[in-house]
Design an enzyme around this catalytic site. Sequence first.
Site, mmCIF file in Angstrom:
data_model
loop_
_atom_site.group_PDB
_atom_site.id
_atom_site.type_symbol
_atom_site.label_atom_id
_atom_site.label_comp_id
_atom_site.label_asym_id
_atom_site.label_seq_id
_atom_site.Cartn_x
_atom_site.Cartn_y
_atom_site.Cartn_z
ATOM 1 N N CYS A 273 0.766 -1.327 0.134
ATOM 2 C CA CYS A 273 -0.406 0.068 0.092
ATOM 3 C C CYS A 273 0.639 0.753 0.215
ATOM 4 O O CYS A 273 -0.166 2.260 0.210
ATOM 5 C CB CYS A 273 -0.788 0.172 1.007
ATOM 6 S SG CYS A 273 -2.300 -1.162 1.143
ATOM 7 N N THR A 276 7.045 0.787 1.433
ATOM 8 C CA THR A 276 8.260 1.267 1.442
ATOM 9 C C THR A 276 8.219 2.381 -0.015
ATOM 10 O O THR A 276 9.410 3.515 0.802
ATOM 11 C CB THR A 276 8.987 -0.354 0.076
ATOM 12 O OG1 THR A 276 8.871 -0.996 1.493
ATOM 13 C CG2 THR A 276 10.151 0.133 -0.027
ATOM 14 N N SER A 277 7.575 2.742 -0.514
ATOM 15 C CA SER A 277 7.414 3.974 -1.355
ATOM 16 C C SER A 277 7.816 5.455 -0.658
ATOM 17 O O SER A 277 8.189 6.130 -0.939
ATOM 18 C CB SER A 277 7.187 3.918 -2.390
ATOM 19 O OG SER A 277 5.377 4.217 -2.122
#
Length: 626
Positions: A273, A276-277
């Site tokens: 979701c 990590t980004s």
Amino acid sequence: MNNVNELLKEKLTTENYNRLTALDNPKMHDFVADAIELAGPASVFVCTDSEEDRAYIRELAIKNGEEIPLNTPGHTCHFDGYRDQARDKAQTKYLLPSGSDLGASLNSIEKKVGVEEVRSFLKDSMVGREMLVCFFCLGPIDSDFSIPCIQITDSPYAAHSETILYRPGYEQFRKTGSSGDFFRFIHSEGVMENKVSKDIDKRRIYIDLEENLVYSVNTQYGGNTIGLKKLALRLAIQKASAEGWLAEHMFILGAHGPGGRVTYFAGAFPSACGKTSTSMLPGQTIVGDDIAYFRKKDGQIRCVNVEKGIFGIIRDVNSKDDPIIYDALTGPCEVIFSNVLIDGAKKPHWLGMGAELPTEGTNHSGKWHKGKTDSNGNEITPSHKNARYCLNIPDLSNRDPLLDDPNGVPVGGVIYGGRDSDTLVPVEQAFNWAEGIIIKGACLESETTAATLGKEGVRTFNLMSNLDFLSIPLGRYIQNNLDFANGIENPPLIFLVNYFLKDKDGKYLNGMADKLVWILWAELRVNGDVEAIETPTGLIPKYEDLEKLFKEHLDAQYTQADYVEQFAIRIPKNLAKLDRVEKIYKEKVSDTPQIVFDTFAEVRKRMKAAGGKHGDYISPFDLETI
Ligand code: SPV
Ligand code: MN
């Protein structure tokens, strides 16, 4: 076991025996001896923290075919079996002693039955293979947060992944000796066919909370086999509950505000979701992307990254949206790719990498060509949707300098995010800690993704994005979170974010880059730099503050029309969400603290009052600034 020492002496070479017995920890020796007796390996390798030993494991993974060297130095690729591509929630169970109860939401099996079953699958599972005995440390070394761990496995791929993901722990064991707790993991791939686990129907991951011990068998997928990841998180949640700290499924990000100021945020998002980004936002620094421990120190809440590497989803990682990871994945450093597509030149390819994919190659289904279908007639994608990369955070150019600080970082804000197309605004601050925990964290829902087995796109309840890993009853977990801020004068602010809002035609309302603005707005709020608008559920940004942030950081014109569409308060949708979640707590969670229901009632009242005054869809311009 009486003859532990004799057994170890007989089965280990002198060098390995000396390595093991240099650690003065009889309980650990018992564990190793029992594993040897049970699994019957041909040899045993005891891994210290030396580079030489780590190299041995890396090379073994290549030698036994579990990893294939790729064309870039340091890169390898591993394939999991076709039906072994995600965490197996159904077969991950707590071994429950008779008379104890974890509540209906947690998957368990009667301990005696479960131990017998999993040990029967582990019996002689390592015959003809080398057993690897590895030591790691959860959290920074020599810290109040550290938990030493021992991992036994016959998979050099799993061991190699752990040398990337965790700090070394052999010396930590030497220092702690026989004092203190440690976590224990035993894993075997089981019978192998074409280099992958064959007996998937006998895949089991059983967790013994009394013994801080996890068994995993007949599987290779990292989420099932890398003991220190989600399996250790389960053990840590129980330990934290007993000791008054928190173990969370959270990234840690250093957000860089005006004048060089760094404010740390920890954030929980269900798998796939944007967790990590978010931890990799451009211009910011990363401490961790998956698991954090929190403790109170000198009147402050501080947290550490339990890990030192990333086991990230590779799908959609491309040079435009994730330039830093993309650089690491295409440059010479240590990376294990898993379940991607490999071409004839030994180059990895994946869905959403921003380039055309080859029409043939090798993937998790074996030899692959475009249009290939599986035995059920389903088309096989070139790389699996849950294909992953595993790399070291110190290899990333945006690593935060406090990554390994034994005191952790101070937490300025906590962020809860989920995949929600039609209810929540892109960012909102909770009024206070308790409402944040209850309305943002404990009400978290998300649409399911490919990170776990099962149907995708179903809206599911996932409190604090930690539901999959809870090892204590849900009500107690919420109460622990509520209590954690007791005695803290200025607890972290709590926010929700939602990157997945769609318009009525199903088109996303925000670009991928917009999340930077939401986080930098939160950074300004933590430092008291901007005002906010009061909604029935919390505090949202003023238009002019967002307009400025969009201009400054994304060079984009954020219009009033964008703002009103994204930040409209959707009263009926919010009420429906509250009803859905309340029903779960009423029907499924017998130990829900009363304050949860009281807060639901209070927020519902506020929403109805606002709806009565302004209508079902409230423009933020109709609400008061405070
Ligand atoms: C997740 O799915 O939340 C992950 C990967 O971080 S796994 O190791 O499978 O849990
Ligand atoms: Mn995760």
